[in-house]
Design a protein around this motif. Structure first.
Motif, PDB file in Angstrom:
ATOM      1  N   GLU A  21     -10.951 -12.703   5.383  1.00 27.76           N
ATOM      2  CA  GLU A  21     -10.240 -11.894   6.366  1.00 27.76           C
ATOM      3  C   GLU A  21     -10.497 -10.413   6.077  1.00 27.76           C
ATOM      4  O   GLU A  21     -10.273  -9.948   4.958  1.00 27.76           O
ATOM      5  N   GLN A  40      -7.136  -3.645  -6.022  1.00 24.85           N
ATOM      6  CA  GLN A  40      -7.428  -4.962  -6.576  1.00 24.85           C
ATOM      7  C   GLN A  40      -8.926  -5.234  -6.642  1.00 24.85           C
ATOM      8  O   GLN A  40      -9.370  -6.033  -7.447  1.00 24.85           O
ATOM      9  N   VAL A  41      -9.679  -4.613  -5.749  1.00 26.94           N
ATOM     10  CA  VAL A  41     -11.135  -4.682  -5.820  1.00 26.94           C
ATOM     11  C   VAL A  41     -11.667  -3.255  -5.697  1.00 26.94           C
ATOM     12  O   VAL A  41     -10.957  -2.351  -5.254  1.00 26.94           O
ATOM     13  N   LEU A 100      -7.728  -0.929  -0.910  1.00 24.39           N
ATOM     14  CA  LEU A 100      -6.750   0.169  -0.916  1.00 24.39           C
ATOM     15  C   LEU A 100      -5.740  -0.017  -2.036  1.00 24.39           C
ATOM     16  O   LEU A 100      -5.271   0.942  -2.631  1.00 24.39           O
ATOM     17  N   GLY A 101      -5.412  -1.263  -2.333  1.00 22.89           N
ATOM     18  CA  GLY A 101      -4.427  -1.545  -3.360  1.00 22.89           C
ATOM     19  C   GLY A 101      -5.011  -1.573  -4.757  1.00 22.89           C
ATOM     20  O   GLY A 101      -4.315  -1.898  -5.709  1.00 22.89           O
ATOM     21  N   LEU A 108      -4.676 -14.215   5.030  1.00 28.00           N
ATOM     22  CA  LEU A 108      -4.223 -12.832   4.972  1.00 28.00           C
ATOM     23  C   LEU A 108      -4.098 -12.333   3.538  1.00 28.00           C
ATOM     24  O   LEU A 108      -4.424 -11.186   3.232  1.00 28.00           O
ATOM     25  N   VAL A 155     -15.387 -11.755  -5.618  1.00 22.81           N
ATOM     26  CA  VAL A 155     -14.282 -12.535  -5.096  1.00 22.81           C
ATOM     27  C   VAL A 155     -14.469 -12.707  -3.599  1.00 22.81           C
ATOM     28  O   VAL A 155     -15.124 -11.896  -2.944  1.00 22.81           O
ATOM     29  N   VAL A 156     -13.904 -13.776  -3.083  1.00 24.26           N
ATOM     30  CA  VAL A 156     -14.109 -14.115  -1.687  1.00 24.26           C
ATOM     31  C   VAL A 156     -12.837 -13.841  -0.895  1.00 24.26           C
ATOM     32  O   VAL A 156     -11.764 -14.299  -1.262  1.00 24.26           O
ATOM     33  N   ALA A 157     -12.951 -13.026   0.139  1.00 23.56           N
ATOM     34  CA  ALA A 157     -11.828 -12.756   1.031  1.00 23.56           C
ATOM     35  C   ALA A 157     -12.389 -12.685   2.435  1.00 23.56           C
ATOM     36  O   ALA A 157     -12.971 -11.686   2.833  1.00 23.56           O
ATOM     37  N   PRO A 184      -0.951  -6.173  -2.705  1.00 25.28           N
ATOM     38  CA  PRO A 184      -1.115  -6.433  -1.270  1.00 25.28           C
ATOM     39  C   PRO A 184      -1.817  -7.759  -0.972  1.00 25.28           C
ATOM     40  O   PRO A 184      -1.656  -8.304   0.115  1.00 25.28           O
ATOM     41  N   SER A 221      -7.064  -4.295   2.367  1.00 26.51           N
ATOM     42  CA  SER A 221      -5.839  -4.173   1.576  1.00 26.51           C
ATOM     43  C   SER A 221      -6.160  -4.223   0.090  1.00 26.51           C
ATOM     44  O   SER A 221      -5.636  -3.435  -0.694  1.00 26.51           O
ATOM     45  N   ALA A 222      -7.003  -5.173  -0.292  1.00 27.18           N
ATOM     46  CA  ALA A 222      -7.327  -5.326  -1.709  1.00 27.18           C
ATOM     47  C   ALA A 222      -8.014  -4.069  -2.240  1.00 27.18           C
ATOM     48  O   ALA A 222      -7.752  -3.633  -3.360  1.00 27.18           O
ATOM     49  N   ARG A 246     -14.932  -5.355  -9.357  1.00 21.28           N
ATOM     50  CA  ARG A 246     -14.610  -6.508  -8.526  1.00 21.28           C
ATOM     51  C   ARG A 246     -15.100  -6.227  -7.121  1.00 21.28           C
ATOM     52  O   ARG A 246     -14.777  -5.189  -6.554  1.00 21.28           O
ATOM     53  N   LEU A 254       0.808  -1.222   0.000  1.00 16.58           N
ATOM     54  CA  LEU A 254       0.000   0.000   0.000  1.00 16.58           C
ATOM     55  C   LEU A 254       0.841   1.273   0.000  1.00 16.58           C
ATOM     56  O   LEU A 254       0.572   2.184  -0.759  1.00 16.58           O
ATOM     57  N   SER A 301      -8.918  -7.740   6.985  1.00 15.52           N
ATOM     58  CA  SER A 301      -7.731  -6.970   6.603  1.00 15.52           C
ATOM     59  C   SER A 301      -7.392  -7.196   5.138  1.00 15.52           C
ATOM     60  O   SER A 301      -6.904  -6.302   4.454  1.00 15.52           O
ATOM     61  N   ALA A 302      -7.681  -8.396   4.629  1.00 19.20           N
ATOM     62  CA  ALA A 302      -7.419  -8.679   3.220  1.00 19.20           C
ATOM     63  C   ALA A 302      -8.366  -7.884   2.331  1.00 19.20           C
ATOM     64  O   ALA A 302      -7.960  -7.350   1.295  1.00 19.20           O
TER      65      ALA A 302
END
Lengths: 318, 526
Positions: free
Chosen positions: B247, B259-260, B256-257, A263, B243-245, A170, B253-254, B57, A163, B249-250
């Protein structure tokens, strides 16, 4: 010739022992899942625990039959290579395993590929500079990293490299690690963080012992070069305990990746196992137990073989 | 700083990036789309005009490798969101939990409210077949199969399916077992989706929803594409990938990053950290989850209404909301469904009154009372709320012993056992809450509230045609619960979703599981 038969004999004995161990693990897992509070019907009912509905689910899943009967059925299927079907989805357990195995094996192999040379190299390096500033720094560092829980380390790495710096993805969400290997970098970093510490320290200790041993002194007296003594004579001896530690690491990689998988959203075996336990999906849990059992037995067998090859005197221990 | 050229250069750079992004989007979507519109995303966003194209996503906590696309087997939020993309129900719930017509264009009861005529709108399944009355009957019969275990089965129970029939291709006549004024709630029930007649396999699901099936890997992802022929108009997005996450925090992160672009279910702490920083948009869906405790009214000490009233007065609701929900919610008033249709909003807000609580306990002969509070990490804030209530009770001289149980079997464990337990509920009409949990014959009656006069009031409401009169009856039932019910409802939690700043059209009023929640056909990317 005689030695080879002896060796095969030993391997055969080890394999038989392994088979017994696997069977014991499976039995143990079955007993444990039976002992868990609630069954698949209850877990499936969730926050709508309508008693009638639970009873219907239970009947539909054959959960109302006696434990022993279900276990025998399952064991009989296992002998035919049939792992049974999931209670939750009705899909075959082998499909669950196949689905989860790919990502986990990929993750585990990538970890091993990085881990082996890294920890051996670090160990030898530290042993050469025993007591020096480099050795002390690396020792302190490995101890520090070893004491950080994977979860914390994972979050930290994802935040910093994923990030803040934006260098790496990430998470692996929705990505295929085969076509997009960058998603594996952070998970592998987390996975090697602990074993690299233990194994490199074992290699270091082994190297120091070996270098101080009479046979190394002898080799040096005969005028064998320092590098050759170190790599060809001392290192194999130092690797024997490390190989056994590595076998333990392999077991851990298979089951211990759960945190890392969660994670970084890698749908591997760890995730499948956690979900199956939460859903009381006993056939899936049992299938996993078989796989984990077999892998553990094989990894330990391999480690013992390696240890015998590197340091035959250790045979008495095995 | 004042050099106009540098400003120019910057603008040039931004434009180049925007074009590159648009190109990349078009590429990833694998579809030409309407490039004329996507070329200038900024303007459209400012004007608030939805625009077409792009892939969204969305990350949800999931059910792992055991997931199925059978819409009737839906149990989790992610199941419901996926089913909503692929299928339709006859009706769905608006933000106030009143049923809104969907595949059913309208419904008319007979005089005695036990026969309902449903007229279907013109809609087609993804393979082109029209949605007919036969499909509706097939779907409902599948859900209600006596051997089946689908979740909506209990909701469909009032229908006499054997006697119900198709009057013509677009009209269904439902015969009910008893008068039921709130019957349209059934049409909107969780999991009551309409599937094409004779469907048995869901490997390549065919529905009538806004998106068509493209690809599915259980526990990983579902890809759906825009259904251009959707009866309510085609969605803006080309494609949605679930998509399945699991957690949290995941998911963060996804998001913020990059990815979704949509993450379901974030914790209040995460929301506070990122809210207003411009990186993600945080959307709080109010009234999504009722939070409280159940007191079993059929056993000591709670079989004495004075003890229940004392407990109502022990709770400092603000402290519970702030502590257990990190402030992401509002206080409750011991009644389900704040803000929903028929909610008795006129009753005074209950506040902590330890003096009165002590007095009531003394009157009931329950001084130095000791109770065990069952809880488990089965829902956010459960264990925290139990700890906070224990402290509050101590101030009134009540010893609460918190017992943390197993989260996987929690709901069954507390249904019949124990005396006092943590409880939560998702959104549903007040009528459903009453019929499922508060009638003598209710299947999940955790408070063991079995009152003949209360049952009668409910039946009376269901045979009342006039909505005003019915509302008055609901008010009477709620007043009764407010005075001496077994639900100590201290709060309503917001449901928190977050999106990338480029995502527009996410409804901020719809509680989880209502029509406009997780409704990806109304979302666009700009």
């Amino acid at each position: 010739m005689d030695r080879v038969t002896l060796h095969l004999h030993w391997v055969g004995r080890r394999l038989l022992l392994g088979l017994g161990q696997t069977a014991a693990v499976v039995l143990f897992v079955f007993a444990l899942t039976e002992a868990l509070p609630g069954d698949a019907a209850v877990a499936l009912a969730g926050d709508q625990p309508d008693p009638e509905r639970i009873a219907r689910i239970r009947a539909a899943l054959d959960l109302d039959r006696p434990t022993a009967e279900r276990f025998l059925d399952w064991a009989a299927g296992l002998l035919h290579g049939d792992l049974g079907t999931s209670l939750v989805s009705g899909r075959p357990v082998s499909g669950y395993l196949a689905g989860g195995l790919g990502p986990t094996v990929l993750l585990a192999s990538a970890t091993l590929v990085v881990l082996l040379p890294l920890s051996a190299g670090l160990g030898v390096l530290c042993a050469r500079r025993e007591g020096g500033p480099l050795d002390r720094t690396l020792s302190a560092l490995t101890l520090a990293v070893h004491s950080v829980p994977e979860f914390a380390l994972g979050v930290l790495l994802a935040t910093v490299f994923g990030l803040w710096l934006g260098w790496l993805p990430p998470t692996a969400v929705g990505a295929d690690p085969l076509t997009d290997p960058a998603v594996l970098v952070l998970p592998v970093l987390v996975l090697i963080s602990r074993p690299v510490c233990t194994i490199s320290r074992l290699v270091r200790a082994g190297m120091i012992d070996a270098m101080a041993s009479p046979y190394v002194a002898q080799a040096l007296r005969y005028g064998v070069g320092g590098g050759r003594v170190r790599w060809a004579h001392a290192l194999p001896n130092a690797l024997a305990p490390a190989a056994q530690q590595l076998a333990r690491t392999c077991d851990w990689l298979l089951s211990g990746v759960i945190v890392v998988e969660a994670l970084f959203v890698i749908p591997g075996l760890g995730t499948v196992l956690i979900d199956a336990v939460a859903a009381r999906d006993v056939p899936v849990v049992q299938g996993m137990a078989v796989v984990f059992g077999v892998v553990t037995v094989l990894a330990n067998l391999g480690a013992d073989l390696v240890a015998r090859r590197f340091a035959p005197r250790a045979e008495v221990v095995a | 700083m004042n050099n106009p050229r540098s400003g120019f250069a910057r603008r040039g750079f931004l434009l180049a990036t925007a074009t590159a992004t648009a190109a990349a989007l078009a590429l990833t979507a694998g579809c030409a789309g309407d490039t004329g519109k996507t070329a200038d995303p900024k303007n459209a966003a400012a004007a608030g005009t939805p625009q077409r194209g792009g892939t969204l996503r969305a990350a949800f906590p999931g059910g792992g490798a055991g997931e199925t696309l059978d819409p009737h087997a839906a149990n989790l939020f992610v199941d419901a969101a996926r089913a909503k993309a692929l299928y339709d129900k006859l009706a769905d719930f608006g933000a106030d939990l009143a049923p809104v017509p969907r595949l059913a264009e309208r419904w008319e009861p007979n005089e005695s409210l036990d026969t309902w005529k449903i007229t279907l709108r013109k809609a087609a399944f993804h393979d082109g077949r029209p949605v007919t009355a036969e499909d509706v009957l097939y779907s409902y019969r599948r859900i209600a199969d006596p051997k089946g275990t689908f979740r909506a089965k209990a909701s469909l129970e009032p229908i006499d399916l054997a006697a119900s029939r198709a009057l013509d291709a677009s009209t269904v006549e439902f015969k009910l077992k008893r008068p039921y004024a709130e019957f349209p709630n059934v049409l909107a029930a969780f999991g009551a989706y309409i599937i094409p007649k004779d469907t048995t396999s869901f490997d390549k699901p065919v529905g009538s929803g806004p998106f068509t099936f493209a690809a599915f890997t259980p526990g990983k992802s579902l890809v759906v594409k825009r259904n251009d022929a959707y009866w309510e108009g085609a969605p803006h997005l080309d494609q949605v990938e679930f998509v399945v996450a699991s957690e949290e925090s995941a998911r963060v992160s996804a998001l913020l990053g990059g990815q979704v672009q949509y993450a379901h279910e974030l914790s209040p702490a995460t929301a506070r950290t990122h809210e207003g920083k411009g990186k993600i948009e945080v959307i709080r869906l109010p009234g999504s989850s009722m939070q409280g405790f159940v007191m079993k009214t059929d056993r000591p000490p709670f079989n004495d209404p004075r003890v229940r009233q004392a407990f109502f007065l022990i709770a400092d609701r603000k402290e519970l909301v702030d502590g257990a929900l990190s402030g992401a919610g509002e206080v409750g008033n011991d009644l389900f469904g704040k803000g929903y249709r028929y909610y008795a909003s006129g009753l005074p807000q209950r506040t902590q009154d330890l003096e009165r609580a002590r007095a009531l306990l003394k009157e009931a002969g329950a001084e130095n009372l000791k109770v065990t509070l069952d809880t488990a990490p089965a829902a956010t804030g459960f264990v925290e709320a139990a700890g906070i209530f224990k402290e509050q009770a101590a101030k009134a001289g009540v010893t609460v012993e918190v017992k943390v149980g197993n989260k996987d079997t929690y709901w069954k464990d507390i249904l019949d056992n124990g005396t006092f337990a943590s409880y939560r509920s998702g959104s549903m009409p007040i009528e459903s809450h009453i019929s499922q949990r508060l009638l003598t014959g209710s299947t999940t009656n955790a408070t063991k509230w079995k009152q003949k006069d209360f049952d009668d009031l409910y039946q009376q409401a269901q045979s009342t045609r006039d909505e005003k009169e019915r509302a008055a009856l609901y008010e009477r039932m709620q007043r009764r619960l407010y005075d001496e019910g077994g639900f100590l409802i201290w709060g309503f939690a917001d449901w928190i979703v977050a999106t990338a700043p480029t995502v527009h059209g996410v409804d901020a009023k719809a509680p989880a599981n209502t029509l406009d929640w997780a409704r990806f056909d109304k979302i666009w990317i700009a």
